[in-house]
Write a protein that holds these residues in place. Structure first.
Motif: not given
Length: 148
Positions: A104-129
């Motif tokens: 649903a996220a892939l179809a709606s906004v073009g990426t299969p992960s929003v919440a997890e991917a956004a949190a990890l990307l913002a946290a930077g290298p070495g981030a922990v989910l």
């Protein structure tokens, strides 16, 4: 693990109320706190004092103007940051996370992960989910820690 920053990734359906977003964030941060306290007990360290305070809410650009997300960030006193779908789709999200990717996220906004991917990307290298994707009726949330 000493935490330099806490990032809360959020996804939402159009029209989600801020109250629903805030409730999901509160629940997810409480879960992160409980896991951190359990880990601290195992390592015989002192427990944390209250749920972690987010440094920012983070989402996909397509949702950056969603009123419920903007209001939630304002009420928490943190910025709402966003990343493009291309950047989020390049983030490796663990197959062991609670909800994984979403068609649903892939179809709606073009990426299969929003919440997890956004949190990890913002946290930077070495981030922990810290907490994988959690869902309410119209929102998703995940928490990532940046390295100390």
């Amino acid at each position: 693990m000493p935490v330099a920053a806490v990032y809360v990734g959020v996804g939402a359906r159009r029209g989600v109320p801020a109250a629903e977003v805030l409730e999901l964030i509160e629940q997810t941060l409480a879960e992160a706190e409980a896991e951190a306290e359990a880990e601290a007990e195992t390592e015989t360290e002192a427990g944390a004092a209250g749920p972690p305070r987010p440094s920012a809410l983070v989402t996909v650009e397509a949702k950056a103007s969603e009123p419920g997300l903007l209001e939630a960030a304002a009420r928490l006193g943190v910025p709402l940051r966003s990343y493009g779908a291309d950047a989020l789709s390049r983030v490796a999200v663990s197959a062991g996370s609670s909800a994984g990717s979403s068609a649903a996220a892939l179809a709606s906004v073009g990426t299969p992960s929003v919440a997890e991917a956004a949190a990890l990307l913002a946290a930077g290298p070495g981030a922990v989910l810290a907490v994988g994707k959690r869902k309410s009726a119209r929102a998703t949330c995940a928490v990532a820690y940046g390295p100390a």
